[in-house]
Design a protein around this motif. Structure first.
Motif: not given
Length: 386
Positions: A219-228
């Motif tokens: 039910l969600d629109n999603v925007v994301g980011a990640g790093f390692a």
């Protein structure tokens, strides 16, 4: 079912190893585990549960570009928990588009269930890859809490399911260069409003892995980011996601936007004992409180419900007692006053035999989620792999 499969002539190369051919074009492995669980609630009578868990992992390679994978687990559960009304229904729950879980026994305090948590076909040619079926889509960059893992969220306390669940989906991927690629995923649902789809772009800059993703998760629109990456020998990883509901209400509950962010640091000291420490922090701007602790610990999670409080913190430390034995201490604190402390020991009995002993304590202030049902749980597991 799988034991009757026979090998045919060698045709396929080992994926990812040009020129190296396997002795056969199929592989079969798995394990058998037995686990005893003692539940010691503070305010109720104790309970004893047993689990016999057997798993098959099968791969068939049609040619260098095409392979088929199946993962099947069979479980027999019996004891006090299996006598609770509705327990078998919970065990047999399959949230996928296809129901690939069957309870073949559920009576007199005994539940037998079979689940296909992997069932997929992979085509790979040069820089392109296509996967379809039920498989794991692992977009997390941290090792504990993963706001970017929008297709395969899991509980950090479920140590007995190391493979993690799969997702019914179609995924198309294309490599763009060194440590760089684009993934596009579509995951259908029985309810059309809960269809999920997303795209991810990941890349490497100066030794740091990074990613960006956008799409819809349930039910969600999603925007994301990640790093390692690494800073002076210490691993540093982080993820963030913004979840914006596509509607105001669902099944009588109000839906609101929320951000979920995690950061994690670990350091290995090496040496004779091979000490390793790890700490992590999770922040949810608008957490959803579950009905009770049992629901939080047992029902499927989503990337926006990794915790039930705004701030959650975690730490663990592990070291080798001997070359065959490793001990880990861990703890989690939630800002409603709930906390978890645990210890585990893995011991190698032989080449294919391993023993695991775990103790977990869930507690907290009297009005906290864990404090309302404070309990201690003891686990003993022995595993044979083949």
């Amino acid at each position: 079912m799988l034991a009757g499969l026979a090998s045919v002539s060698v045709m396929a190369q080992v994926p990812g190893v040009p020129g190296l051919e396997p002795e056969q074009d199929w592989d079969l492995n798995g394990y058998v585990k037995y686990m005893a669980t003692v539940i010691l609630p503070d305010a109720q009578s104790e309970g004893l549960d047993h689990l016999i868990h057997q798993r098959f992992n099968f791969e068939y390679r049609f040619n260098p570009d095409m392979r088929f994978n199946v993962g099947m687990r069979n479980r027999l559960l019996f004891g006090d928990s299996a006598e609770i009304p509705g327990f078998g229904q919970l065990v047999g729950l399959d949230p996928g588009y296809l129901d690939l879980t069957t309870n073949w026994l559920d009576k007199n305090g005994v539940v037998g269930t079979t689940q296909f948590d992997r069932l997929y076909l992979t085509w790979q040619h040069q820089d392109w890859q296509l996967q379809t079926g039920r498989f794991r889509i692992n977009w997390g960059m941290a090792t504990l809490w993963n706001p970017n893992d929008i297709f395969n969220s899991y509980s950090i306390y479920d140590f007995d399911y190391e493979e993690r669940s799969g997702t019914d989906a179609v995924m198309l991927s294309r490599k763009l260069g060194f440590a760089s690629a684009v993934d596009v995923v579509y995951s259908p649902s029985q309810d059309s409003e809960l269809h999920s789809y997303a795209g991810r772009y990941f890349f490497n800059r100066q030794g740091w892995d990074m990613q960006l993703l956008v799409g819809k998760s349930g039910l969600d629109n999603v925007v994301g980011a990640g790093f390692a990456g690494d800073i002076k020998g210490a691993g540093l990883r982080g993820e963030v996601g913004w979840f914006d509901p596509v509607r105001d209400q669902w099944q009588g509950e109000n839906l609101t936007s929320t951000s979920v962010a995690s950061i994690e640091v670990d350091y290995s000291f090496g040496g004779k004992r091979n000490w390793m420490v790890r700490t992590a922090l999770l922040h949810i701007s608008d957490p959803q409180e579950p009905r009770n602790a049992l629901a939080f610990l047992n029902l499927p999670l989503t990337a926006r419900t990794l915790s039930f409080t705004e701030l959650s913190s975690y730490a663990d430390a592990s070291f080798d007692i001997s070359p065959l034995s490793r001990l880990t201490f861990s703890g989690t604190y939630y800002d409603d006053g709930s906390f978890f402390v645990g210890a585990s020991n893995t011991y190698s009995l032989a080449d294919d035999w391993q023993m695991l002993t775990v103790i977990q304590r869930f507690d907290g202030s009297s009005d906290s989620l864990f404090g309302q049902t404070a309990n201690t749980q003891l686990f003993w597991q022995v595993r044979w792999s083949f």
